[in-house]
Design a protein around this motif. Structure first.
Motif, PDB file in Angstrom:
ATOM      1  N   VAL A 389       1.196  16.888   0.319  1.00 12.76           N
ATOM      2  CA  VAL A 389       1.244  18.226   0.913  1.00 12.76           C
ATOM      3  C   VAL A 389       0.787  19.271  -0.099  1.00 12.76           C
ATOM      4  O   VAL A 389      -0.024  20.151   0.212  1.00 12.76           O
ATOM      5  N   LYS A 390       1.295  19.166  -1.323  1.00 15.50           N
ATOM      6  CA  LYS A 390       0.943  20.153  -2.351  1.00 15.50           C
ATOM      7  C   LYS A 390      -0.548  20.095  -2.685  1.00 15.50           C
ATOM      8  O   LYS A 390      -1.165  21.128  -2.966  1.00 15.50           O
ATOM      9  N   ALA A 391      -1.136  18.893  -2.638  1.00 16.03           N
ATOM     10  CA  ALA A 391      -2.557  18.748  -2.952  1.00 16.03           C
ATOM     11  C   ALA A 391      -3.456  19.005  -1.741  1.00 16.03           C
ATOM     12  O   ALA A 391      -4.683  19.067  -1.879  1.00 16.03           O
ATOM     13  N   GLY A 392      -2.871  19.144  -0.548  1.00 13.23           N
ATOM     14  CA  GLY A 392      -3.654  19.386   0.657  1.00 13.23           C
ATOM     15  C   GLY A 392      -4.450  18.181   1.105  1.00 13.23           C
ATOM     16  O   GLY A 392      -5.532  18.330   1.690  1.00 13.23           O
ATOM     17  N   VAL A 393      -3.933  16.967   0.865  1.00 13.12           N
ATOM     18  CA  VAL A 393      -4.634  15.741   1.236  1.00 13.12           C
ATOM     19  C   VAL A 393      -3.662  14.779   1.918  1.00 13.12           C
ATOM     20  O   VAL A 393      -2.457  15.034   1.996  1.00 13.12           O
ATOM     21  N   VAL A 394      -4.212  13.662   2.400  1.00 18.28           N
ATOM     22  CA  VAL A 394      -3.392  12.578   2.933  1.00 18.28           C
ATOM     23  C   VAL A 394      -3.909  11.268   2.341  1.00 18.28           C
ATOM     24  O   VAL A 394      -5.052  11.191   1.882  1.00 18.28           O
ATOM     25  N   SER A 395      -3.069  10.243   2.359  1.00 17.12           N
ATOM     26  CA  SER A 395      -3.493   8.905   1.942  1.00 17.12           C
ATOM     27  C   SER A 395      -3.760   8.071   3.185  1.00 17.12           C
ATOM     28  O   SER A 395      -2.932   8.025   4.100  1.00 17.12           O
ATOM     29  N   LEU A 396      -4.936   7.434   3.224  1.00 15.61           N
ATOM     30  CA  LEU A 396      -5.345   6.633   4.379  1.00 15.61           C
ATOM     31  C   LEU A 396      -5.405   5.173   3.960  1.00 15.61           C
ATOM     32  O   LEU A 396      -6.140   4.800   3.045  1.00 15.61           O
ATOM     33  N   SER A 398      -5.868   1.134   5.309  1.00 18.47           N
ATOM     34  CA  SER A 398      -6.225   0.203   6.373  1.00 18.47           C
ATOM     35  C   SER A 398      -5.129  -0.843   6.534  1.00 18.47           C
ATOM     36  O   SER A 398      -4.668  -1.439   5.554  1.00 18.47           O
ATOM     37  N   LEU A 399      -4.697  -1.049   7.763  1.00 19.85           N
ATOM     38  CA  LEU A 399      -3.654  -2.038   8.045  1.00 19.85           C
ATOM     39  C   LEU A 399      -4.234  -3.383   8.479  1.00 19.85           C
ATOM     40  O   LEU A 399      -3.498  -4.354   8.615  1.00 19.85           O
ATOM     41  N   ARG A 400      -5.553  -3.466   8.701  1.00 23.64           N
ATOM     42  CA  ARG A 400      -6.151  -4.685   9.228  1.00 23.64           C
ATOM     43  C   ARG A 400      -7.215  -5.279   8.310  1.00 23.64           C
ATOM     44  O   ARG A 400      -7.763  -6.335   8.618  1.00 23.64           O
ATOM     45  N   THR A 401      -7.554  -4.600   7.224  1.00 29.92           N
ATOM     46  CA  THR A 401      -8.542  -5.114   6.277  1.00 29.92           C
ATOM     47  C   THR A 401      -7.998  -4.961   4.862  1.00 29.92           C
ATOM     48  O   THR A 401      -6.914  -4.400   4.646  1.00 29.92           O
ATOM     49  N   GLN A 402      -8.769  -5.467   3.896  1.00 30.17           N
ATOM     50  CA  GLN A 402      -8.375  -5.386   2.495  1.00 30.17           C
ATOM     51  C   GLN A 402      -8.952  -4.152   1.803  1.00 30.17           C
ATOM     52  O   GLN A 402      -8.926  -4.053   0.575  1.00 30.17           O
ATOM     53  N   ALA A 403      -9.470  -3.212   2.578  1.00 27.98           N
ATOM     54  CA  ALA A 403     -10.052  -2.000   1.982  1.00 27.98           C
ATOM     55  C   ALA A 403      -9.009  -1.231   1.178  1.00 27.98           C
ATOM     56  O   ALA A 403      -7.819  -1.208   1.526  1.00 27.98           O
ATOM     57  N   GLU A 404      -9.467  -0.607   0.110  1.00 22.55           N
ATOM     58  CA  GLU A 404      -8.549   0.129  -0.760  1.00 22.55           C
ATOM     59  C   GLU A 404      -8.048   1.398  -0.077  1.00 22.55           C
ATOM     60  O   GLU A 404      -8.754   2.024   0.711  1.00 22.55           O
ATOM     61  N   GLN A 405      -6.819   1.759  -0.392  1.00 20.57           N
ATOM     62  CA  GLN A 405      -6.243   3.011   0.092  1.00 20.57           C
ATOM     63  C   GLN A 405      -6.984   4.183  -0.553  1.00 20.57           C
ATOM     64  O   GLN A 405      -7.303   4.148  -1.737  1.00 20.57           O
ATOM     65  N   ILE A 406      -7.304   5.192   0.260  1.00 21.20           N
ATOM     66  CA  ILE A 406      -8.040   6.342  -0.264  1.00 21.20           C
ATOM     67  C   ILE A 406      -7.279   7.632   0.021  1.00 21.20           C
ATOM     68  O   ILE A 406      -6.426   7.688   0.904  1.00 21.20           O
ATOM     69  N   THR A 407      -7.590   8.653  -0.736  1.00 19.99           N
ATOM     70  CA  THR A 407      -7.017   9.986  -0.547  1.00 19.99           C
ATOM     71  C   THR A 407      -8.127  10.937  -0.138  1.00 19.99           C
ATOM     72  O   THR A 407      -9.204  10.951  -0.744  1.00 19.99           O
ATOM     73  N   LEU A 408      -7.867  11.742   0.889  1.00 22.85           N
ATOM     74  CA  LEU A 408      -8.902  12.638   1.397  1.00 22.85           C
ATOM     75  C   LEU A 408      -8.270  13.771   2.191  1.00 22.85           C
ATOM     76  O   LEU A 408      -7.130  13.665   2.649  1.00 22.85           O
ATOM     77  N   PRO A 409      -9.004  14.873   2.403  1.00 28.43           N
ATOM     78  CA  PRO A 409      -8.493  15.973   3.238  1.00 28.43           C
ATOM     79  C   PRO A 409      -8.348  15.520   4.686  1.00 28.43           C
ATOM     80  O   PRO A 409      -9.117  14.675   5.169  1.00 28.43           O
ATOM     81  N   ILE A 410      -7.410  16.087   5.387  1.00 31.55           N
ATOM     82  CA  ILE A 410      -7.162  15.692   6.772  1.00 31.55           C
ATOM     83  C   ILE A 410      -8.403  15.894   7.642  1.00 31.55           C
ATOM     84  O   ILE A 410      -8.647  15.141   8.580  1.00 31.55           O
ATOM     85  N   ALA A 411      -9.232  16.889   7.307  1.00 33.25           N
ATOM     86  CA  ALA A 411     -10.417  17.188   8.104  1.00 33.25           C
ATOM     87  C   ALA A 411     -11.447  16.071   8.049  1.00 33.25           C
ATOM     88  O   ALA A 411     -12.329  15.996   8.913  1.00 33.25           O
ATOM     89  N   GLN A 412     -11.367  15.180   7.057  1.00 34.50           N
ATOM     90  CA  GLN A 412     -12.352  14.105   6.922  1.00 34.50           C
ATOM     91  C   GLN A 412     -11.877  12.769   7.523  1.00 34.50           C
ATOM     92  O   GLN A 412     -12.644  11.809   7.595  1.00 34.50           O
ATOM     93  N   VAL A 413     -10.618  12.739   7.943  1.00 33.79           N
ATOM     94  CA  VAL A 413     -10.039  11.474   8.394  1.00 33.79           C
ATOM     95  C   VAL A 413     -10.757  10.924   9.626  1.00 33.79           C
ATOM     96  O   VAL A 413     -11.094   9.736   9.691  1.00 33.79           O
ATOM     97  N   ALA A 414     -11.002  11.783  10.618  1.00 28.40           N
ATOM     98  CA  ALA A 414     -11.597  11.304  11.867  1.00 28.40           C
ATOM     99  C   ALA A 414     -12.943  10.639  11.625  1.00 28.40           C
ATOM    100  O   ALA A 414     -13.240   9.572  12.187  1.00 28.40           O
ATOM    101  N   GLU A 415     -13.776  11.245  10.769  1.00 31.09           N
ATOM    102  CA  GLU A 415     -15.095  10.663  10.500  1.00 31.09           C
ATOM    103  C   GLU A 415     -14.983   9.318   9.802  1.00 31.09           C
ATOM    104  O   GLU A 415     -15.691   8.374  10.159  1.00 31.09           O
TER     105      GLU A 415
END
Length: 422
Positions: A389-396, A398-415
């Protein structure tokens, strides 16, 4: 202690784990019907009892033994839960003048009710999709209905369904045949079971559809309705077969296919499978040119068919044609008051972007929330804590692949989520 309440025997709940299959089936069916130009009609579940007695016939299993009928305590009217849809559809078409000026291609779906012995594929509350074409006289419409079935089986991905056809001719044809059939059966009364004896003079054609193994050789040797058809009936049946051959539809003629309803004439057909045990008919229909007049309208040609939804779903399951269960895009986990406030607005923002979001409710640690995220079937989890919240980002994640967890602004999540699909 009070007894735990349960559903009425033969009337089943459709649970959340089962509903996606029904929704998948219903969407395919609606798209399929639109390709043929059929429009939806919705009729009441409860109708006057007299409608079904007039339409179906009083000397039938449905009217005699299977209808849920009661007297309305407020006005004494006899009411019935609909056991089939054709009579209701024709009643509605007449009541609202739908047949004035142009033929109608109509469809309906929903619950039907018959008091039968519940077993797999046969229930007291069951679901049907029904198709009715009102105002079309020729065998070309009969063939359209058969072609519709053949196309639907392909769309559903199911196989091993075969087509059986027959003709019931005209009422005059059946009257001639009825005399010969009764004379033949009377000569073998000592071999008839109680059900056949009861029907001998009221509805002898239904004896031909008996499943009693001790009657099969007697039925096989019985006079054939095909031998009593007049020129008009034979021409209709021959044109039907010619059109089916042109369309490349395989079929067999089943002279014992007589249907259990009085309003049929000319073409009758069934799509059957041997993969559902004794309940092998998944779709049945035919022509009923006399029904509109029988219910008070002008003489109008008509035909239709209905399919049992539960049986088709069971066949899809037997052939491993179940769709992947639809899931949410994201399970949104959060911890702390600030994170909760941010998560509520973030979830709405993502829904505005067209994503399907499950927002965690009920508190709990991140560990417990992530277990629920995984169990939810979502493809991703979003993790929001005080630091995010303080950084203005979220952590995304993947629950179905081995992709690494990433941090990004909420506005970029949908894309990012959409690109992962493509």
């Amino acid at each position: 202690m009070s007894k735990t309440l349960q559903a009425i025997r033969g009337m089943n709940d459709i649970l959340p784990t089962q509903a996606p299959l029904w929704q998948h089936f219903e969407q395919i069916v609606r798209d399929w019907l639109r390709t043929y130009g059929y429009r939806e009609i919705r009729m009441p579940i409860v109708e006057p009892t007299s409608l079904f007695k007039r339409a179906i016939g009083e000397v039938t299993d449905i009217v005699e033994k299977e209808m849920y009928t009661w007297s309305d305590a407020l006005n004494g009217e006899s009411l019935t839960l609909r056991p089939e849809g054709t009579a209701s559809c024709v009643r509605a078409a007449l009541e609202h003048n739908l047949l004035f000026g142009s033929p109608q291609r109509l469809f309906y779906s929903g619950q039907m009710f018959r008091h039968e012995r519940p077993q797999k594929g046969r229930y007291r509350q069951f679901h049907q999709v029904g198709i009715e074409s009102l105002g079309f006289a020729g065998p070309d419409m009969d063939v359209e209905h058969i072609l519709m079935g053949a196309r639907l089986w392909k769309l559903l991905g199911i196989s091993d369904i075969t087509l059986q056809i027959n003709t019931l001719g005209t009422s005059e044809d059946r009257a001639r045949h009825r005399t010969r059939l009764i004379h033949y059966l009377e000569g073998h009364q000592d071999r008839l079971d109680e059900d056949a004896k009861r029907r001998l003079h009221s509805n002898p054609l239904r004896i031909l559809d008996s499943k009693n193994t001790e009657l099969q050789d007697l039925i096989t040797a019985a006079p054939k309705l095909l031998d009593d058809l007049d020129e008009t009936s034979l021409k209709h049946f021959e044109e039907l077969q010619a059109l089916l051959r042109v369309a490349g539809i395989s079929y067999t003629i089943n002279p014992r296919l007589v249907r259990g309803l009085d309003y049929y004439n000319f073409t009758v057909f069934e799509w059957v499978t041997d993969q559902l045990g004794s309940q092998g008919t998944v779709c049945a229909g035919g022509r009923y040119d006399g029904l509109v007049e029988q219910l008070g309208g002008k003489s109008t040609p008509a035909c239709g068919f209905a399919m049992g939804v539960e049986r088709l779903l069971a066949l899809m399951e037997a052939q491993d044609r179940l769709p992947i269960t639809p899931t949410s895009d994201i399970y949104l986990a959060h911890l702390g008051d600030l994170a909760q406030h941010f998560a509520v607005t973030a979830a709405e923002q993502l829904r505005d972007a067209g994503l399907h979001i499950v927002l965690h409710c009920g508190g709990g640690s991140f560990k417990s929330q992530m277990k629920k995220a995984d169990a939810s079937g979502a493809r991703f989890a979003i993790i929001i804590g005080e630091d995010e919240v303080k950084a203005g980002v979220v952590s995304l994640k993947s629950l179905r692949t081995q992709a690494e967890q990433i941090t990004l602004p909420i506005a970029q999540v949908a894309e990012v989520v959409r690109n992962s699909v493509n």
